[in-house]
Every structure is written in C-alpha cells, then in structure tokens.
Motif scaffolding. Structure first.
Motif, PDB file in Angstrom:
ATOM      1  N   SER A   1      -0.467   7.223  -0.592  1.00  0.00           N
ATOM      2  CA  SER A   1      -0.388   5.837  -0.100  1.00  0.00           C
ATOM      3  C   SER A   1      -1.532   5.553   0.854  1.00  0.00           C
ATOM      4  CB  SER A   1       0.951   5.605   0.601  1.00  0.00           C
ATOM      5  OG  SER A   1       1.131   6.507   1.672  1.00  0.00           O
TER       6      SER A   1
ATOM      7  N   GLY B   1      -4.323   1.864   1.982  1.00  0.00           N
ATOM      8  CA  GLY B   1      -4.731   0.498   1.667  1.00  0.00           C
ATOM      9  C   GLY B   1      -4.466  -0.459   2.815  1.00  0.00           C
TER      10      GLY B   1
ATOM     11  N   ASN C   1       0.820  -1.229   0.000  1.00  0.00           N
ATOM     12  CA  ASN C   1       0.000   0.000   0.000  1.00  0.00           C
ATOM     13  C   ASN C   1       0.849   1.274   0.000  1.00  0.00           C
ATOM     14  OD1 ASN C   1       1.078  -0.097   2.530  1.00  0.00           O
ATOM     15  ND2 ASN C   1      -0.884  -0.133   3.629  1.00  0.00           N
TER      16      ASN C   1
END
Length: 358
Positions: A67, A69, A43
């Motif tokens: 960024s 996730g 991520n």
C-alpha cells in the motif's frame, strides 16, 4: 468483559493498582470518545482512529509494502492537523498563495497545517505517521473536512501530472513551520527573577543591619539625661525596642529568602548540593537576625544564658529546616522530572525541549 472489548482493548502491561479499564461503550456514551479503524480505498493505507465529539481526533496511519500513494486533497475551516512521522517518510503538498508547494518529511519530523489551506499527503510503502486533529470549532454542525474546492482540484491535477521523486520533497510546509529543536535556556526569565531576589535579600538585610547599628549609635550620642529619655522612654528600652523590631523583621526576610529559593527550585532544580552559595546567604541573614535579637536582650539587662541559647537554637533549627526541605525537594524533583509547587501543583522541569522538525 465482552469479547469485543477483550479483543480490541490492550491490557498487557496495565497496572491494576493504579488504573481501571474504560470499555468502548462507556467511552462513547459517557465521554464522547469512539474508535474507528478502516482500510482506505485510495491507497490501501490502514487508519486506526480515536475520535472525540468535539471534532478532535488521533489517527495512526500505516502503509505496508502493498500500500502506498496519495490520500485525498482537502482543507479544514477551523481544524488544524499536526503530523508526526514515526517511520519512513511522507510527501506533502499544499496550495498556498496561488502556488503548489511540495515538501518531504522524514522520520521524527513534524509539522502543523493551518485552516483554509488545501493540502494532501503522500504515503510511501512501509511508513507510519501520527495525526492529531485539534482546535476544532465546537459550534460547527458539519464535519470539518472539505475536498470539493478549486484548490483541492488544482492539487489533484498537479500530483497526477508530476512524477514522484524523493528529491522533490525537501523542507517544511510554508503554513506553520515548527520551531527548530532548541535546548531550553539554562537560566530562563523566571529563574533569573528569583535569582535576583535571592541575592537582593541579603543585601537588604545587611543594609538594614548597618542602619540599625548607626541608629543605635546616634541614640547613644544623645544625653541619656535628656527630657525625652527621662520623661518618655528610657534610652536602653528604646534601643531594645528598635533591635527587637528589626530583629524580627530580619527573621522575616530570612523566611522570604527561603521561599524565593523554593520557588526558584520549581523553575530549575539547583542540584541537591548539601552546601551551596545560597546556603551562606541564608545563614548570613539568619545570623544578623540573631545578633539583633540578642542585642535587644542585652540592653534590657536580662540574664542572657538561657535566652541566648534559645535564640541560637532557634536560628540553627530554622536554618537546618530550610536546607533539609530544599535538599529533600530537589532530590525528589530529580527523580520524577517534575517539581512541586506549593500553590499550583506540579510543573515540568525538563532541561531540554525535544522537538525535531528541521
């Protein structure tokens, strides 16, 4: 200093007079502490790690606007992970009792996982968390991180099928729910224990004082010309011995009272007032001791001017010393946040335990 150390170690704000730097090579070779920083491919989050050879570690995880996730689902056989959200929020999922449980944690909240429970973390953009890995099994030869179990696969399937919404992530993980932030009890068990003793000592002293007076009255109720007094010990000498013994014993009680007050102040400082109710209790016991000691001299028909002056000065000096020590100590404690214990170093005396997590 090597360039690598110069670039990676922060010395700004260091206090040269109280600390010296430990460089990376020494930390690893002498203390088993190493650092490892990386950008994760899952991520794109940034991880800044400090690892110990015993398996414990600290990680600062940062996401930027580019960024976000999920991390990788995993579990630990022995390790526990304590997560604290520094900035933003995070999503959390775990497999528990055959159910997939989703949670959300906001800035300032924390929680701790338990071993053998698979879990995963969602990091949104612009978030920062601290992770502490602890309770490692030092005898485990392999890295205590496992991502190949069925529970991990089920978590991966669940998060890939579910659309992410913040509203879905509310509450605590059911593994180890942290305690709610609570204000520490104003008077905890240790404080109340010493408080009981502090009030009991003057009661014991006064009861003893009254009993001694009653015994002396009983002694004088006996004929001074009796066989016992005429052949074994004179009446006035017996009374003086009793008064001297119990006077010294009461003086010892005064010291015990002072020590109880000292130890109570280690639990919770009493505020540093010059005159407190405990001061009068201390004075009462000391005065009772002084009366008994002076009485011992009276019945020996000793010239009292000098001895009485000495006893009064002694009691006054002892009382002043006790109060000065306690006053100095509690003022020092209020400035440091710690209280000194003569037997066990220092103990923290903060009035509030701050642990946000609910």
């Amino acid at each position: 200093m090597k360039n690598s150390d110069s670039n990676c170690l922060g010395f700004k704000g260091a206090y040269q007079e109280i600390e010296t730097p430990i460089f990376c090579n020494e930390a690893k070779s002498e203390h088993g502490i190493s650092v490892r920083h990386s950008k994760m491919l899952t991520n794109n989050e940034l991880r800044f790690r400090m690892n110990a050879e015993d398996g414990s570690a600290y990680i600062r995880t940062v996401t930027t606007k580019e960024s976000q996730g999920w991390q990788n689902a995993h579990y630990h056989k022995y390790l526990k992970e304590t997560y604290l959200v520094e900035k933003g929020w995070i999503g959390y999922v775990e497999k528990l009792n055959d159910k997939i449980v989703f949670k959300k944690f906001k800035s300032g909240e924390l929680f701790t996982t338990i071993p053998l429970v698979a879990h995963n973390i969602y990091m949104p953009a612009n978030s920062v968390i601290h992770t502490v890995k602890h309770s490692a099994n030092k005898e485990l030869t392999e890295t205590d991180w496992f991502g190949d179990g069925d529970d991990c696969k089920q978590i991966h399937t669940a998060i890939s099928k579910r659309s992410f919404k913040e509203v879905d992530y509310d509450g605590f993980p059911t593994t180890e729910k942290p305690e709610k932030p609570v204000k520490q009890e104003l008077y905890n068990e240790a404080y109340r224990h010493f408080d009981t003793l502090i009030w009991q000592v003057p009661a014991w002293s006064s009861a003893l004082f009254a009993a001694v007076i009653a015994i002396i009255g009983a002694v004088f109720g006996i004929d001074s010309e009796s066989v016992f007094f005429s052949e074994f010990i004179p009446q006035n000498v017996l009374v003086s011995i009793l008064l001297l013994f119990f006077g010294l014993f009461t003086l010892a009680l005064s010291y015990a009272l002072y020590r109880f007050r000292w130890h109570q102040s280690n639990v919770k400082p009493w505020g540093g007032r010059l005159i407190s109710p405990q001061f009068f209790l201390q004075l009462l016991v000391s005065v009772e001791a002084a009366i008994l000691l002076v009485g011992a001299l009276v019945f020996l028909s000793i010239e009292l001017t000098y001895p009485v002056s000495v006893i009064i000065a002694l009691i006054a000096g002892i009382s002043t010393y006790y109060e000065a020590k306690l006053l100095t100590k509690t003022k020092a404690d209020s400035h440091t946040g710690f209280s000194e214990s003569s037997d066990h170093g220092f103990s923290f005396t903060s009035d509030v335990i701050k642990q946000k997590g609910s």
